[in-house]
Design an enzyme around this catalytic site. Structure first.
Site, PDB file in Angstrom:
ATOM      1  N   ARG A  42       0.835  -1.208   0.000  1.00 34.60           N
ATOM      2  CA  ARG A  42       0.000   0.000   0.000  1.00 34.60           C
ATOM      3  C   ARG A  42       0.865   1.252   0.000  1.00 34.60           C
ATOM      4  O   ARG A  42       0.414   2.330  -0.331  1.00 34.60           O
ATOM      5  CB  ARG A  42      -0.913  -0.003   1.235  1.00 34.60           C
ATOM      6  CG  ARG A  42      -1.944  -1.126   1.226  1.00 34.60           C
ATOM      7  CD  ARG A  42      -2.596  -1.272   2.581  1.00 34.60           C
ATOM      8  NE  ARG A  42      -1.577  -1.443   3.602  1.00 34.60           N
ATOM      9  CZ  ARG A  42      -1.814  -1.524   4.913  1.00 34.60           C
ATOM     10  NH1 ARG A  42      -3.058  -1.434   5.349  1.00 34.60           N
ATOM     11  NH2 ARG A  42      -0.832  -1.679   5.769  1.00 34.60           N
ATOM     12  N   LYS A 172      11.921 -27.630   5.031  1.00 30.57           N
ATOM     13  CA  LYS A 172      13.261 -27.950   5.569  1.00 30.57           C
ATOM     14  C   LYS A 172      13.654 -29.354   5.116  1.00 30.57           C
ATOM     15  O   LYS A 172      12.884 -30.302   5.275  1.00 30.57           O
ATOM     16  CB  LYS A 172      13.244 -27.887   7.108  1.00 30.57           C
ATOM     17  CG  LYS A 172      13.070 -26.487   7.678  1.00 30.57           C
ATOM     18  CD  LYS A 172      13.000 -26.555   9.204  1.00 30.57           C
ATOM     19  CE  LYS A 172      12.536 -25.264   9.820  1.00 30.57           C
ATOM     20  NZ  LYS A 172      13.568 -24.272  10.049  1.00 30.57           N
ATOM     21  N   ASP A 225       1.097 -20.434  17.617  1.00 29.21           N
ATOM     22  CA  ASP A 225       2.237 -20.039  16.774  1.00 29.21           C
ATOM     23  C   ASP A 225       3.026 -21.256  16.277  1.00 29.21           C
ATOM     24  O   ASP A 225       3.517 -21.254  15.153  1.00 29.21           O
ATOM     25  CB  ASP A 225       3.158 -19.118  17.583  1.00 29.21           C
ATOM     26  CG  ASP A 225       4.265 -18.499  16.736  1.00 29.21           C
ATOM     27  OD1 ASP A 225       3.959 -18.067  15.605  1.00 29.21           O
ATOM     28  OD2 ASP A 225       5.421 -18.442  17.198  1.00 29.21           O
ATOM     29  N   HIS A 230       3.533 -26.210  12.983  1.00 33.81           N
ATOM     30  CA  HIS A 230       4.819 -26.890  12.772  1.00 33.81           C
ATOM     31  C   HIS A 230       4.917 -28.206  13.568  1.00 33.81           C
ATOM     32  O   HIS A 230       5.368 -29.224  13.052  1.00 33.81           O
ATOM     33  CB  HIS A 230       5.982 -25.988  13.187  1.00 33.81           C
ATOM     34  CG  HIS A 230       5.988 -24.646  12.521  1.00 33.81           C
ATOM     35  ND1 HIS A 230       5.682 -24.471  11.197  1.00 33.81           N
ATOM     36  CD2 HIS A 230       6.264 -23.404  12.998  1.00 33.81           C
ATOM     37  CE1 HIS A 230       5.779 -23.183  10.883  1.00 33.81           C
ATOM     38  NE2 HIS A 230       6.121 -22.521  11.965  1.00 33.81           N
ATOM     39  N   LYS A 320      18.696 -23.256  20.785  1.00 30.72           N
ATOM     40  CA  LYS A 320      17.807 -23.578  19.663  1.00 30.72           C
ATOM     41  C   LYS A 320      18.069 -25.020  19.281  1.00 30.72           C
ATOM     42  O   LYS A 320      19.196 -25.380  18.907  1.00 30.72           O
ATOM     43  CB  LYS A 320      18.077 -22.671  18.457  1.00 30.72           C
ATOM     44  CG  LYS A 320      17.166 -23.005  17.271  1.00 30.72           C
ATOM     45  CD  LYS A 320      17.248 -21.947  16.185  1.00 30.72           C
ATOM     46  CE  LYS A 320      16.380 -22.302  14.991  1.00 30.72           C
ATOM     47  NZ  LYS A 320      14.971 -21.991  15.165  1.00 30.72           N
TER      48      LYS A 320
HETATM   49  N1  LIG Z   1       7.843 -12.342   9.839  1.00 29.75           N
HETATM   50  C1  LIG Z   1       8.063 -13.627  10.081  1.00 29.75           C
HETATM   51  O1  LIG Z   1       9.140 -14.053  10.512  1.00 29.75           O
HETATM   52  C2  LIG Z   1       6.980 -14.637   9.807  1.00 29.75           C
HETATM   53  C3  LIG Z   1       5.767 -14.242   9.260  1.00 29.75           C
HETATM   54  N2  LIG Z   1       4.814 -15.185   8.976  1.00 29.75           N
HETATM   55  C4  LIG Z   1       3.542 -14.765   8.387  1.00 29.75           C
HETATM   56  O2  LIG Z   1       3.795 -14.050   7.189  1.00 29.75           O
HETATM   57  C5  LIG Z   1       2.835 -13.027   7.000  1.00 29.75           C
HETATM   58  C6  LIG Z   1       3.550 -11.702   6.825  1.00 29.75           C
HETATM   59  O3  LIG Z   1       4.312 -11.454   7.963  1.00 29.75           O
HETATM   60  P1  LIG Z   1       5.153 -10.111   8.136  1.00 29.75           P
HETATM   61  O4  LIG Z   1       5.867  -9.768   6.893  1.00 29.75           O
HETATM   62  O5  LIG Z   1       5.899 -10.279   9.390  1.00 29.75           O
HETATM   63  O6  LIG Z   1       4.003  -9.049   8.354  1.00 29.75           O
HETATM   64  P2  LIG Z   1       4.103  -7.472   8.350  1.00 29.75           P
HETATM   65  O7  LIG Z   1       3.347  -7.002   9.542  1.00 29.75           O
HETATM   66  O8  LIG Z   1       5.506  -7.016   8.146  1.00 29.75           O
HETATM   67  O9  LIG Z   1       3.188  -7.117   7.093  1.00 29.75           O
HETATM   68  C7  LIG Z   1       3.573  -7.343   5.751  1.00 29.75           C
HETATM   69  C8  LIG Z   1       3.065  -6.206   4.878  1.00 29.75           C
HETATM   70  O10 LIG Z   1       1.662  -6.292   4.783  1.00 29.75           O
HETATM   71  C9  LIG Z   1       1.126  -4.994   4.559  1.00 29.75           C
HETATM   72  N3  LIG Z   1      -0.011  -4.833   5.463  1.00 29.75           N
HETATM   73  C10 LIG Z   1       0.024  -4.631   6.792  1.00 29.75           C
HETATM   74  N4  LIG Z   1      -1.217  -4.570   7.298  1.00 29.75           N
HETATM   75  C11 LIG Z   1      -2.050  -4.739   6.256  1.00 29.75           C
HETATM   76  C12 LIG Z   1      -3.454  -4.774   6.107  1.00 29.75           C
HETATM   77  N5  LIG Z   1      -4.261  -4.646   7.156  1.00 29.75           N
HETATM   78  N6  LIG Z   1      -3.966  -4.968   4.881  1.00 29.75           N
HETATM   79  C13 LIG Z   1      -3.172  -5.115   3.828  1.00 29.75           C
HETATM   80  N7  LIG Z   1      -1.822  -5.075   3.888  1.00 29.75           N
HETATM   81  C14 LIG Z   1      -1.279  -4.897   5.089  1.00 29.75           C
HETATM   82  C15 LIG Z   1       2.216  -3.999   4.858  1.00 29.75           C
HETATM   83  O11 LIG Z   1       2.649  -3.424   3.632  1.00 29.75           O
HETATM   84  P3  LIG Z   1       2.063  -2.022   3.106  1.00 29.75           P
HETATM   85  O12 LIG Z   1       1.946  -1.150   4.287  1.00 29.75           O
HETATM   86  O13 LIG Z   1       3.065  -1.553   2.098  1.00 29.75           O
HETATM   87  O14 LIG Z   1       0.768  -2.380   2.491  1.00 29.75           O
HETATM   88  C16 LIG Z   1       3.348  -4.829   5.426  1.00 29.75           C
HETATM   89  O15 LIG Z   1       4.604  -4.382   5.002  1.00 29.75           O
HETATM   90  C17 LIG Z   1       1.922 -13.073   8.223  1.00 29.75           C
HETATM   91  O16 LIG Z   1       0.794 -13.848   7.908  1.00 29.75           O
HETATM   92  C18 LIG Z   1       2.767 -13.796   9.265  1.00 29.75           C
HETATM   93  O17 LIG Z   1       1.950 -14.470  10.192  1.00 29.75           O
HETATM   94  C19 LIG Z   1       5.032 -16.519   9.184  1.00 29.75           C
HETATM   95  C20 LIG Z   1       6.210 -16.955   9.734  1.00 29.75           C
HETATM   96  C21 LIG Z   1       7.257 -16.061  10.125  1.00 29.75           C
HETATM   97  O1  LIG Z   2       6.610 -19.836  12.208  1.00 21.42           O
HETATM   98  C1  LIG Z   2       7.382 -19.593  13.119  1.00 21.42           C
HETATM   99  O2  LIG Z   2       8.560 -20.250  13.166  1.00 21.42           O
HETATM  100  C2  LIG Z   2       9.667 -19.672  13.848  1.00 21.42           C
HETATM  101  C3  LIG Z   2      10.674 -20.801  14.033  1.00 21.42           C
HETATM  102  O3  LIG Z   2      11.106 -21.235  12.775  1.00 21.42           O
HETATM  103  P1  LIG Z   2      12.590 -21.780  12.577  1.00 21.42           P
HETATM  104  O4  LIG Z   2      12.646 -22.137  11.147  1.00 21.42           O
HETATM  105  O5  LIG Z   2      13.521 -20.646  12.967  1.00 21.42           O
HETATM  106  O6  LIG Z   2      12.742 -22.928  13.502  1.00 21.42           O
HETATM  107  C4  LIG Z   2       9.270 -19.062  15.167  1.00 21.42           C
HETATM  108  O7  LIG Z   2      10.365 -18.335  15.716  1.00 21.42           O
HETATM  109  C5  LIG Z   2       8.117 -18.111  14.956  1.00 21.42           C
HETATM  110  O8  LIG Z   2       7.673 -17.610  16.228  1.00 21.42           O
HETATM  111  C6  LIG Z   2       6.970 -18.807  14.270  1.00 21.42           C
HETATM  112  O9  LIG Z   2       5.967 -17.842  13.914  1.00 21.42           O
END
Ligand SMILES: NC(=O)C1=CN([C@@H]2O[C@H](COP(=O)(O)OP(=O)(O)OC[C@H]3O[C@@H](n4cnc5c(N)ncnc54)[C@H](OP(=O)(O)O)[C@@H]3O)[C@@H](O)[C@H]2O)C=CC1
Ligand SMILES: O=C1O[C@H](COP(=O)(O)O)[C@@H](O)[C@H](O)[C@H]1O
Length: 457
Positions: A42, A172, A225, A230, A320
């Protein structure tokens, strides 16, 4: 032309995992020539700002960058600002390639909005040999009801076969190795059942805390989570029956049967913990969210009846380490004196991370006059040092491009995992405090049957 459209391309996951994974595929030559990568956000970013963010992400999260590979990658990318209005999806549809993958790397609240927006703009429709796929990050729902609702919303436009639900553990190598280890070694399979196995311990311990993700984590906790997704995947792969062939649906049928054979859980089957200092983390309200959970469960099927499966996962623990440890039953009679603590104990330990390896803990004769037994460990690393081993996300993105759904979660797995876990989601159950850097709360030991002990991390 094929489009990989990443929604949430300005976010944390894209920077940390997705761009580095796509870089790996680029470096290995696995990306189709005609692939375009469309980052969607966005934010009103220019192409230049997006390029810069991709370069910064690669510099921070990918080792051994090669300048020409980075340039090839950047040439494929383009940025698209969207406000998720119907008009913005219609405009996307006009510019989209006939074959596209839409990767929702977005907060879960946005999954139904974007899944529906794409569908209403006709972007879920497949014509001829062209494909349209929807890759969805976890979590899929917050509980059973919300998962069913999300599925109902998405399947108004998308067929289940087009939806690829990510669980990055399945990408993995060592998780996939569970299947190879079990089914490529004919000596093992006859022993892999309740007649020969006493207990199974599955542990995913993390030394990191919640790492600034307090606002997200506090609403979620360890059960949602890690345990619901997992850990359930590690359980199903450890316990499933051999599928007749390695095909996505045949494999997923077997995984689902494991979940469906689990005995219903109750509050006595779970111990929840919270590391000391959690309440002071940014974004955390004064809550009893668990940062550690241990579960005892039984699979009431022919193979596993009576064998306890102990699962635990936690943050801020001593190290870990992710392992699947399987203990074999003791021999029916003890012929040998044992000068050590655990007579006749044999374990197979699959270490999934950080030292990807396999350990067989067995008994051999104690050297000397005495006819006693002592434990020894036969260990082998998993990796053969092949530089082409891909990271989990790279494997899954490649599978998504190739349309192989084997390592993605089918909805019935999500549904039955929620059905199993839901009775122990209970936010009103107490949490037991544990120290940062420990192996978790003392209460986890009360889950164990007589003579069983958690292995140390
Ligand atoms: N980060 C991680 O390590 C992990 C994340 N996930 C999953 O991956 C997904 C993304 O995670 P992550 O990148 O951390 O999330 P973020 O909170 O960083 O959001 C990703 C992007 O989504 C956009 N966004 C935020 N809110 C909204 C909204 N309400 N509607 C539409 N777009 C929105 C924003 O971009 P913009 O403002 O440009 O639109 C933001 O940069 C999630 O479902 C999370 O649960 C799973 C495992 C690990
Ligand atoms: O999805 C998730 O996984 C990570 C752990 O993943 P790993 O590959 O580093 O073992 C966890 O830290 C996180 O909370 C969870 O959302």
């Amino acid at each position: 032309m094929i489009d990989l459209v990443i929604f949430g391309a300005t976010g944390d996951l894209a920077a940390r995992k997705l761009f580095p994974a796509i870089y790996e595929l680029e470096a290995a030559g696995y990306l189709p020539e005609e692939l375009r990568i469309v980052g969607v956000g966005r934010k009103p970013w220019s192409e230049h700002e997006f390029d810069k963010s991709v370069r910064e992400a690669l510099a921070e999260f990918q080792k051994n960058l090669e300048a020409d590979v980075v340039e090839r990658f950047i040439r494929r990318t383009t940025y698209r600002q969207m406000d998720f209005s119907p008009e913005s999806f219609e405009a996307l549809a006009k510019d989209s390639a006939p074959s596209s993958i839409f990767y929702l790397s977005l907060p879960p609240d946005a999954f139904p909005v974007v899944g529906t927006g794409l569908g209403e703009a006709g972007l879920a429709r497949e014509k001829g040999n062209h494909f349209r796929r929807l890759v969805i990050e976890k979590p899929f729902g917050h509980d059973l009801q919300s998962a069913l609702e999300l599925q109902a919303t998405l399947t108004k436009h998308w067929d289940e076969s087009q939806i690829l639900r990510i669980d990055h553990f399945l990408g993995k190598e060592t998780v996939q190795n569970i299947l190879v280890f079990r089914f490529a070694n004919s000596w093992l399979e006859p022993l892999w059942n309740a007649q020969h196995i006493a207990q199974v311990q599955i542990t995913a311990a993390e030394s990191i805390g919640i790492e600034g993700r307090g606002a997200f984590y506090d609403k979620v906790g360890a059960v949602r989570d890690m345990m619901q997704n997992h850990m359930m995947q590690l359980l199903t792969l450890s316990a499933l029956e051999p599928p007749p062939r390695l095909e996505a649906d045949l494999l997923r049928n077997e995984k689902n049967k494991v979940l469906r054979s689990a005995r219903p859980l109750s509050s006595g089957d779970i111990v929840r913990g919270q590391y000391t200092g959690y309440l002071e983390e940014a974004g955390v309200k004064s809550s009893n969210t668990e940062t550690f959970a241990a579960l005892r469960l039984y699979l009431d099927n022919w193979r596993w009846k009576g064998v306890p499966f102990y699962l635990r996962t936690g943050k801020s623990m001593s190290k870990k380490r992710t392992t699947i440890a399987v203990q074999f039953r003791e021999p029916p009679t003890q012929l040998f004196t044992d000068t050590h603590c655990d007579p006749g104990s044999s374990w197979v330990v699959l270490e999934l991370q950080p030292n990807e390896s396999l350990h067989l803990e067995m008994q051999v004769k104690t050297p000397g006059l005495q006819f006693g037994s002592r434990p020894v460990v036969l260990s082998t690393p998993y990796s053969n040092g092949d530089a082409h081993e891909l990271s989990a996300y790279a494997t899954l993105i490649l599978d998504a491009l190739e349309g192989d759904a084997s390592l993605f979660i089918r909805f019935d797995e999500v549904e039955w995992a929620w059905r199993l876990i839901e009775p122990v989601l209970g936010a009103n159950q107490p949490v037991e405090l544990y120290s940062v850097g420990s192996d978790g709360p003392a209460g986890q030991h009360y889950l164990m049957e007589d003579l069983h002990r958690w292995r140390s991390l």
